[in-house]
Design an enzyme around this catalytic site. Sequence first.
Site, PDB file in Angstrom:
ATOM      1  N   PHE A  23       0.829  -1.207   0.000  1.00  0.00           N
ATOM      2  CA  PHE A  23       0.000   0.000   0.000  1.00  0.00           C
ATOM      3  C   PHE A  23       0.865   1.260   0.000  1.00  0.00           C
ATOM      4  CE2 PHE A  23      -2.429  -3.392   2.017  1.00  0.00           C
ATOM      5  CZ  PHE A  23      -3.595  -3.371   1.260  1.00  0.00           C
ATOM      6  N   ASP A  24       0.356   2.286  -0.660  1.00  0.00           N
ATOM      7  CA  ASP A  24       1.045   3.579  -0.705  1.00  0.00           C
ATOM      8  C   ASP A  24       0.484   4.566   0.316  1.00  0.00           C
ATOM      9  OD1 ASP A  24       2.556   2.687  -2.851  1.00  0.00           O
ATOM     10  OD2 ASP A  24       1.184   3.531  -4.349  1.00  0.00           O
ATOM     11  N   ASN A  25      -0.788   4.386   0.679  1.00  0.00           N
ATOM     12  CA  ASN A  25      -1.485   5.355   1.521  1.00  0.00           C
ATOM     13  C   ASN A  25      -2.029   4.667   2.768  1.00  0.00           C
ATOM     14  OD1 ASN A  25      -1.254   7.143  -0.824  1.00  0.00           O
ATOM     15  ND2 ASN A  25      -2.938   5.933  -1.661  1.00  0.00           N
ATOM     16  N   LYS A 246      -4.741   1.626  -3.642  1.00  0.00           N
ATOM     17  CA  LYS A 246      -3.435   1.524  -2.968  1.00  0.00           C
ATOM     18  C   LYS A 246      -3.505   2.063  -1.537  1.00  0.00           C
ATOM     19  CE  LYS A 246      -0.118   0.368  -4.701  1.00  0.00           C
ATOM     20  NZ  LYS A 246       0.487  -0.985  -4.731  1.00  0.00           N
TER      21      LYS A 246
END
Length: 316
Positions: A23-25, A246
Amino acid sequence: MTRKSNPIYVDSHEEALRVVTSFDNFLLDCDGVIWLAETLIEGVAQFLQQLQLHKKHIAFVTNNSSKSRRAYVEKFNSLGIHGVTKEQIYTTGYSAVLELKKMDIESGSKVWVLGDSGIEDELVDEGYIPLGGSNPLLDQSWNPKNPLLKVDPEVRAVVAGSTNDFNFMRIATTLQYLLYDGGKLPFIGTNGDRNYPGPDGLTLPAGGSMVEYMSFCSGRPYIDVGKPSKTFADVIFYDTGFDRAKSIMIGDTLFSDIKFANDAGMGNGHGSMLVLSGVSTVDELKRVISSPTDQALIPQFYTDSLTKFYKLIHSD
């Protein structure tokens, strides 16, 4: 209805690392996840530093309307977590203000508040005029001659949330506005949470208990602008520009945090992680998994706490 797969218990370095890299967030609840009352949960500061080191984006999403975003920044600083900005924090008091704007209720309008200074501060910041709220006349014993019982016809909406000073005078005055003009004033509730973790193992009534009380005695539904409502999620993703696919929500409550993530489609339905350091217990999780209940309550991942999660990341 197709059963959702059982959640993955994150109990190894590999699993913890997989969550971080997938995950980015990262959207994080506060009470029960970051802190318990005024005590920072061990390892949280280091975990947040780790996310920043890996260029992850962070937002703090809380159903607590009693504090403004500015007050939350101060709390983070007081607990030794520095660098958190107001723009990273989404309270339901702020969400209520955004809902007023969406309704085209103009800045400068009066709004009746059942709640604490967090809602009032957010209203003032956006140019609204809060009535009720922390007015000392509401702290008085019941008196039918209290001037606040007379409805101000210039009030354009009612916002109800959590307050430690929930009393009969606040109930009665708020009820007048909810029933005024045939119940035409918009009724915004900051959240539907039943309870939250307090100090020394206490479980305390949350804002939802007060919002639901006013809904019951007025016979009116409310616009829910807190978790798990899609309204709140849409505001956050519009404001941040985060890619939902994400994004992951980390929270301590199945009925608000996990449902919030799943209903919002975070991680394409896989962006939710429960920590067992707050409201929901492992027994409650097992009951949700085994019974034919709302599948949106089942997280993709769960772990004991961010303390353990951080240690797992560094256990190799």
